[in-house]
Scaffold this motif. Structure first.
Motif, PDB file in Angstrom:
ATOM      1  N   ARG A 153       0.827  -1.212   0.000  1.00  0.00           N
ATOM      2  CA  ARG A 153       0.000   0.000   0.000  1.00  0.00           C
ATOM      3  C   ARG A 153       0.857   1.256   0.000  1.00  0.00           C
ATOM      4  O   ARG A 153       0.572   2.234  -0.696  1.00  0.00           O
ATOM      5  N   THR A 154       1.945   1.224   0.773  1.00  0.00           N
ATOM      6  CA  THR A 154       2.817   2.387   0.876  1.00  0.00           C
ATOM      7  C   THR A 154       3.479   2.721  -0.457  1.00  0.00           C
ATOM      8  O   THR A 154       3.591   3.889  -0.841  1.00  0.00           O
ATOM      9  N   LEU A 155       3.906   1.689  -1.192  1.00  0.00           N
ATOM     10  CA  LEU A 155       4.669   1.922  -2.420  1.00  0.00           C
ATOM     11  C   LEU A 155       3.813   1.961  -3.676  1.00  0.00           C
ATOM     12  O   LEU A 155       4.193   2.612  -4.660  1.00  0.00           O
ATOM     13  N   LEU A 156       2.673   1.278  -3.678  1.00  0.00           N
ATOM     14  CA  LEU A 156       1.845   1.218  -4.888  1.00  0.00           C
ATOM     15  C   LEU A 156       0.562   2.018  -4.785  1.00  0.00           C
ATOM     16  O   LEU A 156      -0.141   2.186  -5.782  1.00  0.00           O
ATOM     17  N   GLY A 157       0.241   2.498  -3.576  1.00  0.00           N
ATOM     18  CA  GLY A 157      -1.016   3.215  -3.402  1.00  0.00           C
ATOM     19  C   GLY A 157      -1.060   4.529  -4.158  1.00  0.00           C
ATOM     20  O   GLY A 157      -0.034   5.170  -4.401  1.00  0.00           O
TER      21      GLY A 157
ATOM     22  N   LEU B 183       3.633  -4.920 -13.637  1.00  0.00           N
ATOM     23  CA  LEU B 183       2.354  -4.889 -14.355  1.00  0.00           C
ATOM     24  C   LEU B 183       1.335  -4.010 -13.636  1.00  0.00           C
ATOM     25  O   LEU B 183       0.558  -3.290 -14.278  1.00  0.00           O
ATOM     26  N   VAL B 184       1.334  -4.049 -12.304  1.00  0.00           N
ATOM     27  CA  VAL B 184       0.421  -3.187 -11.544  1.00  0.00           C
ATOM     28  C   VAL B 184       0.788  -1.722 -11.754  1.00  0.00           C
ATOM     29  O   VAL B 184      -0.097  -0.864 -11.939  1.00  0.00           O
ATOM     30  N   LEU B 185       2.064  -1.402 -11.741  1.00  0.00           N
ATOM     31  CA  LEU B 185       2.487  -0.024 -11.974  1.00  0.00           C
ATOM     32  C   LEU B 185       2.096   0.451 -13.370  1.00  0.00           C
ATOM     33  O   LEU B 185       1.651   1.597 -13.554  1.00  0.00           O
ATOM     34  N   LEU B 186       2.266  -0.400 -14.356  1.00  0.00           N
ATOM     35  CA  LEU B 186       1.878  -0.015 -15.717  1.00  0.00           C
ATOM     36  C   LEU B 186       0.397   0.297 -15.813  1.00  0.00           C
ATOM     37  O   LEU B 186      -0.015   1.199 -16.570  1.00  0.00           O
ATOM     38  N   ALA B 187      -0.397  -0.431 -15.056  1.00  0.00           N
ATOM     39  CA  ALA B 187      -1.846  -0.258 -15.135  1.00  0.00           C
ATOM     40  C   ALA B 187      -2.372   0.894 -14.301  1.00  0.00           C
ATOM     41  O   ALA B 187      -3.493   1.367 -14.545  1.00  0.00           O
TER      42      ALA B 187
ATOM     43  N   ALA C 143       5.012   6.219 -13.184  1.00  0.00           N
ATOM     44  CA  ALA C 143       5.887   5.096 -12.832  1.00  0.00           C
ATOM     45  C   ALA C 143       6.035   4.085 -13.959  1.00  0.00           C
ATOM     46  O   ALA C 143       6.593   3.007 -13.743  1.00  0.00           O
ATOM     47  N   ARG C 144       5.556   4.417 -15.146  1.00  0.00           N
ATOM     48  CA  ARG C 144       5.643   3.454 -16.238  1.00  0.00           C
ATOM     49  C   ARG C 144       7.074   3.173 -16.658  1.00  0.00           C
ATOM     50  O   ARG C 144       7.415   2.036 -17.023  1.00  0.00           O
ATOM     51  N   LEU C 145       7.929   4.191 -16.616  1.00  0.00           N
ATOM     52  CA  LEU C 145       9.319   3.989 -17.035  1.00  0.00           C
ATOM     53  C   LEU C 145      10.031   2.986 -16.126  1.00  0.00           C
ATOM     54  O   LEU C 145      10.639   2.034 -16.628  1.00  0.00           O
ATOM     55  N   PRO C 146      10.002   3.158 -14.795  1.00  0.00           N
ATOM     56  CA  PRO C 146      10.643   2.127 -13.963  1.00  0.00           C
ATOM     57  C   PRO C 146       9.976   0.758 -14.088  1.00  0.00           C
ATOM     58  O   PRO C 146      10.645  -0.271 -13.973  1.00  0.00           O
ATOM     59  N   ALA C 147       8.671   0.747 -14.346  1.00  0.00           N
ATOM     60  CA  ALA C 147       7.988  -0.531 -14.536  1.00  0.00           C
ATOM     61  C   ALA C 147       8.497  -1.227 -15.788  1.00  0.00           C
ATOM     62  O   ALA C 147       8.791  -2.432 -15.778  1.00  0.00           O
TER      63      ALA C 147
END
Length: 532
Positions: free
Chosen positions: A111-115, A186-190, A195-199
């Motif tokens: 949650r902290t990093l992807l929220g 994949l979660v970051l891309l969506a 954050a798409r570049l690091p993903a």
């Protein structure tokens, strides 16, 4: 409150009920199990964590994320070990709930990093730290007292050639790291444009790791061949099943003597002998005669009270035409509840509701490499549950084992996913160590793998009572995992330590306005309200 909800919780007007979320988390946590045998949907592992991650990132609070981490972990553990239900009964729920606690802090980390909408920096942290956090869970639950490393997500890739090559580099740990990294990316891309570049970079690193391992990781060098016969007596029921199993194993072994192909080693399964061979010289004599008839030593497994020391041991023993060769390995790592009850004074009640051990087995003191008489082939024995531990096969290879041999029994779990799951672990251990491995069982699945984890010949299913001879190519040389061990674990620890240090530095960073700094002056307008 609206901003907080949009950052970490459900979007306004779309909040789901706690009950619905809880059910979804349980199902999402159990989903990765389908990547393991018997379903063996190996490709599912690359996306199986995505639903759980998506739910965790929208948790309305950190406390809720911790709860949903625990709940999803509980679902994973119960689904992964559901075949234990006939033995543990209601205790399987307790086991799931206790082990599920390991995922509680991981839920908060997700949650902290992807929220919300992660920045590029937070995306980099997520791709590194979320897989590292998952690996710490696998490391902790790999302790024998917590059930051992059964169901490590990297083990789902046991029949994928590129994955086996990666296992030779960093073991099953590296596979787990990369699989969780793919799910996180994949979660970051969506969910986050920033954050798409690091993903994408994370996915590229994973994609490049496969050809890199394929091209540059050292491969085992061929060093001759050996013929190994596996004896699988099949299901034997009845009050005198131990004696009948011995008789059936003897019958099957004797059939090898009439074949044109000579064998170098005959392997019986776990608990194939139910009496100490020192106390029962008649049984030892029958085995020695068998060895003479077949022209090869027998590796049997004795599950009995020993004559020379107190207690019951499970022991791998070599028997030649002259009798016991003197080589013996006593099982070191025992199955919790199956072979001993942890804290028996507190948990002994389990024996009344399930099929837990009535008496604790005793442990051996060290790994042992056994040398076959005659040709001098050095074999590394493992007993059942021990094939789940990567460090044990690595230690045997470093001690000089040329062939890994596992003696197992999953008879209690016939008709479940357990036999296939257990046999698949031998493929990983072979690939990690760069040594072929024989997995011999009482009732199947028995299988043999070469030094790169590829199956040799035909595996023996759970409905067969037979013997099979395998031409096993031997290998020498060392894999990177055999040399350097669990380096992905240390890398994950370093990532989490670094993230904690950065977070701590930000938390305790001194304010720009120290004690002596001038205070901002407040100017009041004609209405009396503060004005900057």
């Amino acid at each position: 409150m609206r901003i907080a909800a949009e950052r970490h919780g459900d979007p306004p007007g779309r909040a789901s009920s706690p009950l619905a979320r809880g059910g979804a988390v349980l199902v999402a946590g159990a989903l990765p199990v389908l990547a393991f045998p018997e379903p063996s949907l190996w490709w599912l592992a690359c996306v199986a964590l995505v639903p759980w991650l998506l739910i965790l990132r929208t948790a309305p609070s950190g406390r809720r994320a911790v709860f949903e981490g625990w709940l999803g972990g509980t679902g994973f553990v119960i689904a992964m070990h559901h075949w234990l239900t006939p033995n543990l009964h209601v205790f399987i729920l307790v086991l799931g709930a206790l082990l599920g606690l390991l995922w509680a802090p991981w839920g908060w980390l997700v949650r902290t990093l992807l929220g919300g909408s992660p920045s590029a920096a937070r995306g980099v942290a997520a791709v590194l730290a979320v897989p590292s956090g998952w690996l710490m869970i696998e490391l902790v639950r790999s302790w024998e007292g917590l059930g051992g490393p059964w169901g490590l997500i990297g083990a789902s890739q046991w029949q994928v050639d590129p994955a086996l090559r990666l296992a030779s580099v960093g073991g099953v740990w590296l596979l787990s790291l990369l699989i969780v990294a793919v799910n996180t990316a994949l979660v970051l891309l969506a969910t986050s444009r920033a954050a798409r570049l690091p993903a994408l970079a994370g996915l590229l690193v994973v994609a490049l790791a496969v050809p890199a391992a394929w091209l540059w990781a050292p491969r085992p060098d061929p060093s001759g061949r050996t013929r190994v016969a596996v004896v699988q007596p099949g299901v034997v029921n009845g009050i005198e099943s131990i004696e009948r199993r011995f008789d059936r194993g003897e019958e099957l072994t004797r059939s090898l003597a009439g074949r044109d192909v000579d064998v170098d080693l005959v392997v019986w399964a776990e608990s194939s002998v139910g009496a100490d061979l020192i106390r029962r010289p008649d049984l030892a004599g029958r085995l020695a005669a068998l060895s003479g008839d077949v022209g090869a030593p027998l590796l049997v497994n004795v599950d009995a009270r020993r004559a020379d020391r107190p207690g019951i041991y499970k022991s791998s023993m070599l028997v030649g035409p002259e009798g016991l060769t003197g080589g013996r390995y006593d099982k070191i790592r025992l199955v919790p509840f199956g072979e001993y009850v942890p804290a028996r004074a507190l948990l002994g009640w389990v024996t009344s509701v399930g099929e837990a051990a009535e008496e604790d087995r005793r442990r051996g003191t060290r790994p042992v490499v056994l040398e076959l008489p005659g040709d001098g082939l050095r074999i590394g024995p493992l007993v059942c549950f021990e094939t789940a531990f990567p460090d044990m096969s690595r230690r045997l290879v470093r001690d000089g084992a040329q062939l890994l041999v596992a003696q197992s029994a999953t008879s209690t779990f016939q008709g479940s996913w357990a036999p296939e799951q257990h046999a698949s672990l031998a493929a990983l251990r072979a690939a990690e160590s760069g040594r072929p491995m024989v997995h011999s069982t009482l009732t199947g699945v028995s299988a043999v793998y070469d030094a790169e984890g590829e199956g040799i010949g035909r595996a023996l299913g759970t409905k067969e009572s037979t013997t099979a001879v395998y031409e096993v190519p031997l290998a020498e040389g060392s894999t990177l995992y055999a040399r350097f061990g669990d380096w992905p674990v240390y890398g994950a620890l370093a990532v989490l330590a670094g993230l904690s240090a950065v977070a701590g530095a930000r938390t305790f960073r001194p304010s720009a306005q120290g004690p002596g700094a001038p205070r901002a002056r407040t100017v009041r307008g004609s209405s009396g309200r503060p004005r900057d």
